[in-house]
Scaffold this active site. Structure first.
Site, PDB file in Angstrom:
ATOM      1  CD  GLU A 193     -19.525  20.847 -20.770  1.00  0.00           C
ATOM      2  OE1 GLU A 193     -20.067  20.004 -21.477  1.00  0.00           O
ATOM      3  OE2 GLU A 193     -18.663  21.640 -21.196  1.00  0.00           O
TER       4      GLU A 193
ATOM      5  CB  SER B 242      -0.945   0.021   1.202  1.00  0.00           C
ATOM      6  OG  SER B 242      -0.212  -0.034   2.409  1.00  0.00           O
TER       7      SER B 242
ATOM      8  CE  LYS C 148      -4.390   3.184   4.694  1.00  0.00           C
ATOM      9  NZ  LYS C 148      -5.310   2.011   4.759  1.00  0.00           N
TER      10      LYS C 148
ATOM     11  CG  ASN D  48     -17.397  23.852 -25.885  1.00  0.00           C
ATOM     12  OD1 ASN D  48     -18.473  24.270 -26.322  1.00  0.00           O
ATOM     13  ND2 ASN D  48     -16.543  23.156 -26.610  1.00  0.00           N
TER      14      ASN D  48
ATOM     15  CG  ASN E 103      -4.174  -4.092  13.060  1.00  0.00           C
ATOM     16  OD1 ASN E 103      -3.568  -4.007  11.991  1.00  0.00           O
ATOM     17  ND2 ASN E 103      -4.546  -5.250  13.580  1.00  0.00           N
TER      18      ASN E 103
ATOM     19  CD  GLN F  45      -2.958  -2.413   2.200  1.00  0.00           C
ATOM     20  OE1 GLN F  45      -2.348  -2.689   3.231  1.00  0.00           O
ATOM     21  NE2 GLN F  45      -2.624  -2.908   1.020  1.00  0.00           N
TER      22      GLN F  45
ATOM     23  CB  THR G 107     -41.344  24.547 -10.608  1.00  0.00           C
ATOM     24  OG1 THR G 107     -42.453  25.006 -11.381  1.00  0.00           O
ATOM     25  CG2 THR G 107     -41.184  25.444  -9.395  1.00  0.00           C
ATOM     26  CG  HIS G 108     -42.406  20.945 -13.115  1.00  0.00           C
ATOM     27  ND1 HIS G 108     -42.579  19.644 -12.687  1.00  0.00           N
ATOM     28  CD2 HIS G 108     -43.133  21.717 -12.267  1.00  0.00           C
ATOM     29  CE1 HIS G 108     -43.388  19.628 -11.647  1.00  0.00           C
ATOM     30  NE2 HIS G 108     -43.727  20.875 -11.359  1.00  0.00           N
TER      31      HIS G 108
ATOM     32  CE1 TYR H  49      -6.530  -2.885   9.168  1.00  0.00           C
ATOM     33  CE2 TYR H  49      -5.600  -5.090   8.948  1.00  0.00           C
ATOM     34  CZ  TYR H  49      -5.775  -3.807   8.467  1.00  0.00           C
ATOM     35  OH  TYR H  49      -5.201  -3.446   7.282  1.00  0.00           O
TER      36      TYR H  49
ATOM     37  CB  SER I 124     -15.028  23.508 -30.615  1.00  0.00           C
ATOM     38  OG  SER I 124     -15.005  22.603 -31.698  1.00  0.00           O
TER      39      SER I 124
ATOM     40  CE  LYS J 235     -19.428  23.610 -29.392  1.00  0.00           C
ATOM     41  NZ  LYS J 235     -20.597  23.046 -28.751  1.00  0.00           N
TER      42      LYS J 235
END
Ligand code: ARG
Length: 462
Positions: free
Chosen positions: A296, A29, A331, A291, A116, A328, A161-162, A323, A283, A289
């Site tokens: 995003e 690890s 992490k 973007n 541990n 392990q 709304t919606h 344990y 782009s 463009k």
């Protein structure tokens, strides 16, 4: 360099054969837990001081351990430390190097503890620092949102709304809604810190230790609020990390929702806001463009943070006490969420102050969307019409407006009176966007007066 040789297993005594190389690669690890080095060393130093205070180490041994650990820390920070995967993890790498360098005293450091309780302590110390950083970053984002809300207290936009224009709100009010989300995220981090900041050290492998240790002393040296009550639980459960991941997933969920709105608003179809060039890309094929990649990507990265939460819940769910090596696996998901949340909050805090509202377009959209229809209904109710009848009257008025391509406020009094004789000249005060907004004048409402007061309250919480 002596550091590169003699990577003998610290637990090798009872073994006659070498570890299989694939097993070694599978179980190491250190490639990822080495980031715990500073907290591991801090924990070891406090443990050594405690051992000396109860007479398990001599003052000379303590001195040489402390100096040795400090030098190892400096070497690591200089990039001058050879991390050996044969030595498995950060704990054994550091301990083995310590013994290489200072000899016999180094071998005594691990008295009265186990990896541990050591690893559980390291993660808690590390997470405590991360939580404090996260709270700081959340505050930066909140600060930026409050400032932008302040410049947009009177900027009218449609509330949705919606995904349909519903009622006019101010952009400032909308931004303060985002602030509330991040405020609760801050509270969750503060709350999570209480359960993180508890010291497991002294639990040893699982049952505690036969040495006369002083756990409270170690806890005090390390700034823990308190110590764990049960050794089996302390070396085993990672619920504190799960809580952190859950709070992190909520932060990302909130940032993702905000990002989604930024992406929509920055589209030419909405054109509500201008995002800074420095946070957008072009782009390679379509020259026109711009973007919104940053929002995003933030929206996209929320996926892995939610996934990391599910990972830890799943890692934990079938583990018997105490344990198990499964732990392990806590992490990498944890570190990934930490890194992702950090960069996303940094970017968000940097981007928000550079967002510009296109007030004219926002207003226009609110105007076109019959967003004051509810205000007309409320007006009729105040004149004694039952709400359901008022709803019907306004519905017909809106249909008339759509047919004649007019907002309600653009209809003449005679036109409106076709639908109800209760409508008088004073209706126009109600049908304007400003009138509609000003009317929602209570705590939590969108009236500019209330938004100003909410900004003040939000600032006091920073
Ligand atoms: N690298 C281990 C982990 O992260 C440290 C504890 C290992 N303990 C053990 N008995 N193998 O969980």
């Amino acid at each position: 360099m002596s550091d590169q040789q003699d990577d003998k297993k610290l637990w090798g005594g009872r073994f006659a054969e070498q570890t299989d190389t694939l097993v070694e690669a599978f179980s190491e690890s250190v490639s990822f837990d080495k980031r715990l080095y500073a907290h591991d060393i801090k924990g070891s130093m406090a443990h050594a001081r405690m051992l000396a205070s109860v007479g398990i180490l001599t003052e000379d041994e303590l001195e040489s351990i402390l100096t040795g650990l400090d030098n190892i820390r400096l070497d690591i920070e200089r990039g001058d430390f050879f991390w050996s995967s044969e030595l498995e993890d950060v704990h054994m790498n550091i301990e083995a190097r310590l013994t290489d360098r200072i000899g016999e005293a180094g071998k005594k450091l691990h008295t009265g503890r186990s990896r541990n309780d050591q690893v559980a302590t390291d993660i808690r110390l590390y997470l405590r620092d991360i939580i404090d950083d996260t709270i700081g970053l959340l505050k930066q984002c909140r600060h930026a949102l409050i400032d932008l809300a302040e410049t947009n207290v009177d900027t009218i936009m449609p509330g949705f709304t919606h995904m349909q224009a519903a009622q006019p709100v101010t952009f400032g009010h909308h931004l303060l809604a985002w602030h509330e989300m991040l405020f609760r995220d801050t509270e969750r981090m503060v709350d999570c810190r209480w359960r993180v900041n508890v010291m497991p050290l002294g639990s040893a492998a699982l049952a505690g230790t036969s040495y006369p240790i002083d756990r409270n002393m170690t806890a005090e040296l390390l700034g823990f609020d308190t110590i764990t009550e049960n050794s089996l639980d302390a070396v085993s459960d990672r619920d504190f990390a799960i809580e952190f991941l859950s709070a992190s997933a909520l932060i990302m969920t909130h940032l993702s929702r905000m990002s989604e709105e930024l992406v929509l608003w920055a589209s030419p179809q909405f054109n509500f806001i201008e995002l800074p060039d420095s946070y957008c890309t072009g782009s390679s094929i379509m020259p026109q463009k711009k973007n919104p990649d940053v929002p995003e990507l933030i929206r996209g990265k929320s996926g892995r943070v939610t996934g990391n939460l599910v990972s830890l819940l799943t890692i934990m769910k079938s583990q018997p006490l105490a344990y198990n090596r499964d732990n392990q696996e806590d992490k990498e998901p944890l570190f990934d969420s930490i890194d992702t949340v950090k960069i996303c909050l940094e970017l968000f805090a940097g981007m928000v102050p550079l967002i510009r509202a296109n007030a004219k377009n926002m207003r226009e959209a609110a105007f076109r969307g019959y967003s004051t229809a509810t205000d007309l209904a409320d007006y009729l109710v105040r004149k004694g019409v039952a709400f359901r009848d008022a709803h019907e009257i306004v519905g017909k008025s809106v249909a008339y407006g759509i047919e004649n391509n007019k907002d309600l406020s653009e209809c003449s009094l005679d036109e409106l009176r076709q639908f109800s004789s209760q409508i008088d000249d004073d209706v126009f005060a109600v049908l304007t966007l400003e009138g509609s907004i000003a009317a929602r004048n209570h705590i939590g409402g969108t009236a500019p007066e209330q938004v100003r007061a909410a900004i003040e309250r939000a600032r006091t919480k920073l």
